[in-house]
Design a protein around this motif. Structure first.
Motif, PDB file in Angstrom:
ATOM      1  N   ASP A   1       0.983 -17.048   3.836  1.00 14.94           N
ATOM      2  CA  ASP A   1       1.146 -17.348   5.257  1.00 14.94           C
ATOM      3  C   ASP A   1       0.505 -16.278   6.130  1.00 14.94           C
ATOM      4  O   ASP A   1      -0.102 -16.573   7.143  1.00 14.94           O
ATOM      5  CB  ASP A   1       2.632 -17.477   5.618  1.00 14.94           C
ATOM      6  N   ASN A   2       0.646 -15.023   5.723  1.00 14.25           N
ATOM      7  CA  ASN A   2       0.059 -13.907   6.444  1.00 14.25           C
ATOM      8  C   ASN A   2      -1.316 -13.635   5.829  1.00 14.25           C
ATOM      9  O   ASN A   2      -1.422 -13.218   4.680  1.00 14.25           O
ATOM     10  CB  ASN A   2       0.962 -12.676   6.324  1.00 14.25           C
ATOM     11  N   ALA A   3      -2.394 -13.851   6.590  1.00 17.86           N
ATOM     12  CA  ALA A   3      -3.764 -13.706   6.082  1.00 17.86           C
ATOM     13  C   ALA A   3      -4.088 -12.275   5.654  1.00 17.86           C
ATOM     14  O   ALA A   3      -5.019 -12.057   4.885  1.00 17.86           O
ATOM     15  CB  ALA A   3      -4.761 -14.172   7.126  1.00 17.86           C
ATOM     16  N   GLU A   4      -3.336 -11.300   6.149  1.00 20.06           N
ATOM     17  CA  GLU A   4      -3.567  -9.913   5.757  1.00 20.06           C
ATOM     18  C   GLU A   4      -3.104  -9.654   4.326  1.00 20.06           C
ATOM     19  O   GLU A   4      -3.500  -8.662   3.725  1.00 20.06           O
ATOM     20  CB  GLU A   4      -2.856  -8.963   6.719  1.00 20.06           C
ATOM     21  N   LYS A   5      -2.262 -10.517   3.809  1.00 17.22           N
ATOM     22  CA  LYS A   5      -1.783 -10.381   2.434  1.00 17.22           C
ATOM     23  C   LYS A   5      -2.729 -11.150   1.521  1.00 17.22           C
ATOM     24  O   LYS A   5      -2.646 -12.364   1.396  1.00 17.22           O
ATOM     25  CB  LYS A   5      -0.351 -10.898   2.299  1.00 17.22           C
ATOM     26  N   ARG A   6      -3.662 -10.420   0.936  1.00 16.82           N
ATOM     27  CA  ARG A   6      -4.623 -11.049   0.038  1.00 16.82           C
ATOM     28  C   ARG A   6      -4.983 -10.067  -1.071  1.00 16.82           C
ATOM     29  O   ARG A   6      -5.012  -8.854  -0.855  1.00 16.82           O
ATOM     30  CB  ARG A   6      -5.879 -11.471   0.778  1.00 16.82           C
ATOM     31  N   ILE A   7      -5.257 -10.594  -2.209  1.00 14.44           N
ATOM     32  CA  ILE A   7      -5.678  -9.767  -3.332  1.00 14.44           C
ATOM     33  C   ILE A   7      -7.128  -9.364  -3.119  1.00 14.44           C
ATOM     34  O   ILE A   7      -7.971 -10.196  -2.784  1.00 14.44           O
ATOM     35  CB  ILE A   7      -5.502 -10.538  -4.653  1.00 14.44           C
ATOM     36  N   GLN A   8      -7.407  -8.104  -3.295  1.00 16.97           N
ATOM     37  CA  GLN A   8      -8.773  -7.608  -3.175  1.00 16.97           C
ATOM     38  C   GLN A   8      -9.463  -7.834  -4.516  1.00 16.97           C
ATOM     39  O   GLN A   8      -9.354  -7.027  -5.433  1.00 16.97           O
ATOM     40  CB  GLN A   8      -8.778  -6.135  -2.797  1.00 16.97           C
ATOM     41  N   THR A   9     -10.154  -8.949  -4.633  1.00 17.45           N
ATOM     42  CA  THR A   9     -10.731  -9.331  -5.931  1.00 17.45           C
ATOM     43  C   THR A   9     -11.764  -8.333  -6.426  1.00 17.45           C
ATOM     44  O   THR A   9     -11.871  -8.115  -7.638  1.00 17.45           O
ATOM     45  CB  THR A   9     -11.346 -10.740  -5.869  1.00 17.45           C
ATOM     46  N   ASP A  10     -12.512  -7.702  -5.523  1.00 22.23           N
ATOM     47  CA  ASP A  10     -13.486  -6.713  -5.983  1.00 22.23           C
ATOM     48  C   ASP A  10     -12.787  -5.531  -6.640  1.00 22.23           C
ATOM     49  O   ASP A  10     -13.253  -5.006  -7.660  1.00 22.23           O
ATOM     50  CB  ASP A  10     -14.392  -6.250  -4.844  1.00 22.23           C
ATOM     51  N   LEU A  11     -11.649  -5.128  -6.120  1.00 20.24           N
ATOM     52  CA  LEU A  11     -10.878  -4.037  -6.713  1.00 20.24           C
ATOM     53  C   LEU A  11     -10.284  -4.467  -8.052  1.00 20.24           C
ATOM     54  O   LEU A  11     -10.361  -3.735  -9.040  1.00 20.24           O
ATOM     55  CB  LEU A  11      -9.772  -3.602  -5.747  1.00 20.24           C
ATOM     56  N   SER A  12      -9.736  -5.673  -8.105  1.00 14.24           N
ATOM     57  CA  SER A  12      -9.188  -6.197  -9.369  1.00 14.24           C
ATOM     58  C   SER A  12     -10.270  -6.300 -10.434  1.00 14.24           C
ATOM     59  O   SER A  12     -10.050  -5.941 -11.592  1.00 14.24           O
ATOM     60  CB  SER A  12      -8.556  -7.573  -9.154  1.00 14.24           C
ATOM     61  N   ASP A  13     -11.454  -6.787 -10.041  1.00 11.04           N
ATOM     62  CA  ASP A  13     -12.569  -6.911 -10.989  1.00 11.04           C
ATOM     63  C   ASP A  13     -13.010  -5.548 -11.505  1.00 11.04           C
ATOM     64  O   ASP A  13     -13.327  -5.398 -12.693  1.00 11.04           O
ATOM     65  CB  ASP A  13     -13.756  -7.626 -10.338  1.00 11.04           C
ATOM     66  N   HIS A  14     -13.029  -4.553 -10.617  1.00  9.43           N
ATOM     67  CA  HIS A  14     -13.415  -3.201 -11.039  1.00  9.43           C
ATOM     68  C   HIS A  14     -12.440  -2.667 -12.086  1.00  9.43           C
ATOM     69  O   HIS A  14     -12.859  -2.150 -13.127  1.00  9.43           O
ATOM     70  CB  HIS A  14     -13.483  -2.257  -9.840  1.00  9.43           C
ATOM     71  N   PHE A  15     -11.145  -2.782 -11.831  1.00 11.03           N
ATOM     72  CA  PHE A  15     -10.166  -2.281 -12.787  1.00 11.03           C
ATOM     73  C   PHE A  15     -10.195  -3.072 -14.088  1.00 11.03           C
ATOM     74  O   PHE A  15     -10.027  -2.510 -15.169  1.00 11.03           O
ATOM     75  CB  PHE A  15      -8.753  -2.264 -12.179  1.00 11.03           C
ATOM     76  N   ARG A  16     -10.445  -4.369 -14.003  1.00  8.00           N
ATOM     77  CA  ARG A  16     -10.580  -5.193 -15.211  1.00  8.00           C
ATOM     78  C   ARG A  16     -11.746  -4.676 -16.062  1.00  8.00           C
ATOM     79  O   ARG A  16     -11.658  -4.562 -17.279  1.00  8.00           O
ATOM     80  CB  ARG A  16     -10.779  -6.652 -14.819  1.00  8.00           C
ATOM     81  N   ARG A  17     -12.854  -4.335 -15.412  1.00 11.03           N
ATOM     82  CA  ARG A  17     -14.036  -3.820 -16.115  1.00 11.03           C
ATOM     83  C   ARG A  17     -13.742  -2.461 -16.748  1.00 11.03           C
ATOM     84  O   ARG A  17     -14.081  -2.219 -17.909  1.00 11.03           O
ATOM     85  CB  ARG A  17     -15.214  -3.713 -15.150  1.00 11.03           C
TER      86      ARG A  17
END
Length: 159
Positions: free
Chosen positions: A25-41
């Protein structure tokens, strides 16, 4: 790592954000996919190369003024050089090397990709080198790498 901001009460009690529940509901609450992808790598590199966990450690380069630090992890099978730029500015780093191998940067998506492991490692992501991965070649005992602001490189030696 989802890039959640941990603040004081009541935000420090916020539930975990999950990608399958987005958008929130709050657009500011979103997963930062670039950060998640970096940690996954980074985790896949660690899963693939035990050298990152158990190899010997040696400092290669420090430059306090430019905020650059480089070290190696090495075992009988692999040599990895980790280069960190903790500056807000980009830098071209020259790493002094002995030996004559070429290198590839495992953090570069053109050089390697993550994939699900097999067998006992089936739940762990692993890193796989691309067949046409760009190689870094030392010249005159120096390996040059361009690092962005707050950037890094994980360089695998290819003998």
């Amino acid at each position: 790592e989802a890039g959640m901001f941990g603040a004081d009460d009541p935000s420090n009690r916020m539930p975990m954000w999950w990608s399958d529940l987005m958008p929130y509901d709050n657009a500011e609450k979103r997963i930062q996919t670039d950060l998640s992808d970096h940690f996954r790598r980074v985790i896949a590199i660690r899963n693939t190369y035990p050298t990152m966990r158990t190899g010997s450690f040696a400092k290669i380069l420090t430059n306090d003024e430019a905020k650059i630090y480089a070290f190696e992890r090495r075992d009988d099978e692999h040599r990895l050089i980790i280069v960190l730029n903790n500056d807000k500015s980009p830098h071209t780093v020259e790493i002094p090397l002995s030996g004559g191998g070429t290198y590839l940067d495992l953090l570069d998506p053109a050089a390697a990709h993550t994939e699900a492991g097999g067998g006992i490692r089936s739940v762990r992501n692993l890193i796989r080198i691309a067949p046409d991965a760009p190689r870094l070649q030392p010249k005159n005992g120096l390996l040059k790498i361009d690092l962005g602001p707050k950037g890094a490189g994980v360089l695998l030696e290819i003998p």
